[in-house]
Design a protein around this motif. Structure first.
Motif, PDB file in Angstrom:
ATOM      1  N   LYS A 125       0.846  -1.179   0.000  1.00 42.38           N
ATOM      2  CA  LYS A 125       0.000   0.000   0.000  1.00 42.38           C
ATOM      3  C   LYS A 125       0.886   1.234   0.000  1.00 42.38           C
ATOM      4  O   LYS A 125       1.971   1.241   0.555  1.00 42.38           O
ATOM      5  N   GLY A 126       0.390   2.302  -0.635  1.00 42.88           N
ATOM      6  CA  GLY A 126       1.183   3.517  -0.717  1.00 42.88           C
ATOM      7  C   GLY A 126       1.106   4.332   0.552  1.00 42.88           C
ATOM      8  O   GLY A 126       0.389   4.017   1.497  1.00 42.88           O
ATOM      9  N   TYR A 127       1.866   5.412   0.561  1.00 48.85           N
ATOM     10  CA  TYR A 127       1.859   6.342   1.687  1.00 48.85           C
ATOM     11  C   TYR A 127       2.149   7.728   1.156  1.00 48.85           C
ATOM     12  O   TYR A 127       2.534   7.902  -0.019  1.00 48.85           O
ATOM     13  N   ALA A 128       1.957   8.717   1.989  1.00 48.46           N
ATOM     14  CA  ALA A 128       2.129  10.103   1.554  1.00 48.46           C
ATOM     15  C   ALA A 128       2.662  10.950   2.691  1.00 48.46           C
ATOM     16  O   ALA A 128       2.539  10.599   3.864  1.00 48.46           O
ATOM     17  N   PHE A 129       3.266  12.066   2.318  1.00 42.19           N
ATOM     18  CA  PHE A 129       3.591  13.120   3.268  1.00 42.19           C
ATOM     19  C   PHE A 129       2.726  14.324   2.917  1.00 42.19           C
ATOM     20  O   PHE A 129       2.728  14.783   1.773  1.00 42.19           O
ATOM     21  N   VAL A 130       1.975  14.786   3.903  1.00 47.84           N
ATOM     22  CA  VAL A 130       1.022  15.882   3.701  1.00 47.84           C
ATOM     23  C   VAL A 130       1.462  17.077   4.537  1.00 47.84           C
ATOM     24  O   VAL A 130       1.765  16.929   5.734  1.00 47.84           O
ATOM     25  N   GLU A 131       1.512  18.243   3.926  1.00 48.01           N
ATOM     26  CA  GLU A 131       1.909  19.469   4.646  1.00 48.01           C
ATOM     27  C   GLU A 131       0.717  20.402   4.762  1.00 48.01           C
ATOM     28  O   GLU A 131      -0.044  20.584   3.799  1.00 48.01           O
ATOM     29  N   PHE A 132       0.581  20.992   5.944  1.00 46.55           N
ATOM     30  CA  PHE A 132      -0.525  21.910   6.227  1.00 46.55           C
ATOM     31  C   PHE A 132      -0.008  23.345   6.314  1.00 46.55           C
ATOM     32  O   PHE A 132       1.176  23.581   6.456  1.00 46.55           O
ATOM     33  N   ARG A 133      -0.927  24.280   6.284  1.00 44.10           N
ATOM     34  CA  ARG A 133      -0.525  25.690   6.291  1.00 44.10           C
ATOM     35  C   ARG A 133      -0.138  26.175   7.683  1.00 44.10           C
ATOM     36  O   ARG A 133       0.471  27.235   7.824  1.00 44.10           O
ATOM     37  N   SER A 134      -0.471  25.384   8.730  1.00 43.72           N
ATOM     38  CA  SER A 134      -0.108  25.798  10.082  1.00 43.72           C
ATOM     39  C   SER A 134       0.226  24.586  10.935  1.00 43.72           C
ATOM     40  O   SER A 134      -0.206  23.464  10.651  1.00 43.72           O
ATOM     41  N   VAL A 135       0.989  24.823  11.992  1.00 48.22           N
ATOM     42  CA  VAL A 135       1.331  23.773  12.952  1.00 48.22           C
ATOM     43  C   VAL A 135       0.070  23.283  13.657  1.00 48.22           C
ATOM     44  O   VAL A 135      -0.091  22.076  13.910  1.00 48.22           O
ATOM     45  N   GLU A 136      -0.825  24.182  13.968  1.00 45.77           N
ATOM     46  CA  GLU A 136      -2.066  23.813  14.649  1.00 45.77           C
ATOM     47  C   GLU A 136      -2.883  22.832  13.820  1.00 45.77           C
ATOM     48  O   GLU A 136      -3.406  21.837  14.345  1.00 45.77           O
ATOM     49  N   GLU A 137      -2.970  23.065  12.516  1.00 40.69           N
ATOM     50  CA  GLU A 137      -3.760  22.188  11.663  1.00 40.69           C
ATOM     51  C   GLU A 137      -3.086  20.823  11.489  1.00 40.69           C
ATOM     52  O   GLU A 137      -3.769  19.794  11.411  1.00 40.69           O
ATOM     53  N   ALA A 138      -1.758  20.794  11.447  1.00 38.45           N
ATOM     54  CA  ALA A 138      -1.051  19.514  11.387  1.00 38.45           C
ATOM     55  C   ALA A 138      -1.314  18.702  12.654  1.00 38.45           C
ATOM     56  O   ALA A 138      -1.517  17.489  12.600  1.00 38.45           O
ATOM     57  N   SER A 139      -1.320  19.375  13.797  1.00 41.11           N
ATOM     58  CA  SER A 139      -1.622  18.681  15.055  1.00 41.11           C
ATOM     59  C   SER A 139      -3.056  18.174  15.058  1.00 41.11           C
ATOM     60  O   SER A 139      -3.333  17.062  15.532  1.00 41.11           O
ATOM     61  N   ASN A 140      -3.980  18.959  14.536  1.00 43.69           N
ATOM     62  CA  ASN A 140      -5.374  18.520  14.470  1.00 43.69           C
ATOM     63  C   ASN A 140      -5.534  17.316  13.543  1.00 43.69           C
ATOM     64  O   ASN A 140      -6.386  16.449  13.789  1.00 43.69           O
ATOM     65  N   ALA A 141      -4.711  17.243  12.500  1.00 42.63           N
ATOM     66  CA  ALA A 141      -4.783  16.105  11.580  1.00 42.63           C
ATOM     67  C   ALA A 141      -4.430  14.795  12.272  1.00 42.63           C
ATOM     68  O   ALA A 141      -4.878  13.719  11.849  1.00 42.63           O
ATOM     69  N   MET A 142      -3.658  14.862  13.358  1.00 42.17           N
ATOM     70  CA  MET A 142      -3.298  13.649  14.093  1.00 42.17           C
ATOM     71  C   MET A 142      -4.540  12.974  14.692  1.00 42.17           C
ATOM     72  O   MET A 142      -4.532  11.769  14.948  1.00 42.17           O
ATOM     73  N   ALA A 143      -5.601  13.741  14.900  1.00 41.75           N
ATOM     74  CA  ALA A 143      -6.842  13.170  15.437  1.00 41.75           C
ATOM     75  C   ALA A 143      -7.524  12.254  14.426  1.00 41.75           C
ATOM     76  O   ALA A 143      -8.400  11.470  14.789  1.00 41.75           O
ATOM     77  N   LEU A 144      -7.119  12.336  13.146  1.00 40.18           N
ATOM     78  CA  LEU A 144      -7.723  11.513  12.102  1.00 40.18           C
ATOM     79  C   LEU A 144      -7.039  10.160  11.953  1.00 40.18           C
ATOM     80  O   LEU A 144      -7.388   9.377  11.069  1.00 40.18           O
ATOM     81  N   ASP A 145      -6.060   9.867  12.805  1.00 41.89           N
ATOM     82  CA  ASP A 145      -5.414   8.556  12.765  1.00 41.89           C
ATOM     83  C   ASP A 145      -6.465   7.457  12.895  1.00 41.89           C
ATOM     84  O   ASP A 145      -7.294   7.480  13.802  1.00 41.89           O
ATOM     85  N   GLY A 146      -6.430   6.491  11.968  1.00 45.48           N
ATOM     86  CA  GLY A 146      -7.370   5.376  12.023  1.00 45.48           C
ATOM     87  C   GLY A 146      -8.696   5.629  11.344  1.00 45.48           C
ATOM     88  O   GLY A 146      -9.572   4.762  11.374  1.00 45.48           O
TER      89      GLY A 146
END
Length: 278
Positions: A125-146
């Motif tokens: 399966k593939g994988y990706a690196f995703v960049e967000f416009r802010s540190v806060e939004e990258a941290s919020n994206a961690m809540a989408l794990d799973g």
């Protein structure tokens, strides 16, 4: 009189909400000024804190589809810090991204901006690196794990060069607890320590996550699951960790699966943490 009293209460609540919103905006502006000044002296410091690794992607997914899906999930759950979509870049790679992880859970031995890619077999399966416009939004994206995406559950991690001590200067390092996740189908890929965390050993090393889950899900809905992988072989190490949404299922799973024959082995199913002696 009663209507007037109720109207006065509602007006007071509205004024209090407006005051709190103004206070929040004030502190957001202050934090943004601090972050901008810090990045002025150390412009590359924020880049690792704005990125996340996204693994266990469905087959044949495109960068555009993945980007759109995560953007919409961030908006749907209230994970954005400003209007509009939060992703600034999304780079897709082929191969088994799980083999990049070091023992601490970071992504090891791969640069998300180096231009190279890891090539695996057709079943990987593939994988990706995703960049967000802010540190806060990258941290919020961690809540989408799973979170479920098509027929897969996304694995979201920090990159290996993420430094929490620097990230703390740039924004929140934990997801916003006010994010609304209740409408999503989620099976976390990190199983936190708890009295109900299960160890499942004696698994065939060529079994996939789907095969192990098929054995577990008849007992109930999984809250979190992780099949531990061997970076050297690309197969599993023969054991996994899991937790169920209904904690009362834990003992039932142990009673039914512990010692059960599984191919040429016998399963070992038990609580991952020894019970407290007190």
């Amino acid at each position: 009189m009663e209507k007037k009293g109720l109207r006065d209460q509602l007006e007071a609540q509205a004024r209090e909400i407006q005051r709190l919103q103004g206070t929040l905006a004030h502190y957001r502006n202050w934090a943004a000024q601090l972050q901008a000044r810090y990045q002025l002296f150390n412009p590359d410091a924020a880049r690792p804190a704005k990125r996340v690794y996204v693994g266990n992607l469905p087959a044949n997914v495109s960068e555009a589809e993945l980007r759109q899906t995560i953007n919409e999930l961030m908006v749907q759950t209230g994970g954005t810090a400003a209007p509009g979509f939060p992703i600034t870049s999304c780079k897709l790679y082929q191969g088994n991204g799980d083999l990049l992880f070091n023992h601490q859970g970071g992504v090891h031995g791969h640069s998300p901006h180096g231009g190279g890619s890891s090539h695996g077999g057709p079943g990987d399966k593939g994988y990706a690196f995703v960049e967000f416009r802010s540190v806060e939004e990258a941290s919020n994206a961690m809540a989408l794990d799973g979170v479920k995406f098509r027929d897969a559950y996304l694995k979201i991690r920090r990159p290996n060069n993420y430094d929490i001590t620097l990230a703390l200067m740039l924004g929140p390092t934990d997801p916003n607890p006010a994010m609304e996740l209740s409408g999503l189908e989620v099976v976390k890929t990190v199983v936190q320590d708890s009295p109900h965390k299960l160890f499942i050993g004696g698994l065939p090393c060529d079994w996939s996550e789907e095969q192990v889950k098929e054995m577990l899900t008849p007992f109930g809905q999984l809250k979190a699951f992780n099949l531990v992988m061997d970076r050297g072989t690309g197969n599993s190490k023969g054991y996994a960790f899991a937790e169920f949404m209904d904690v009362h299922v834990t003992d039932i799973v142990i009673q039914n699966l512990n010692g059960k024959p599984c191919n040429t082995k016998f399963l070992t199913v038990k609580r991952a943490l020894a019970p407290s002696p007190f």
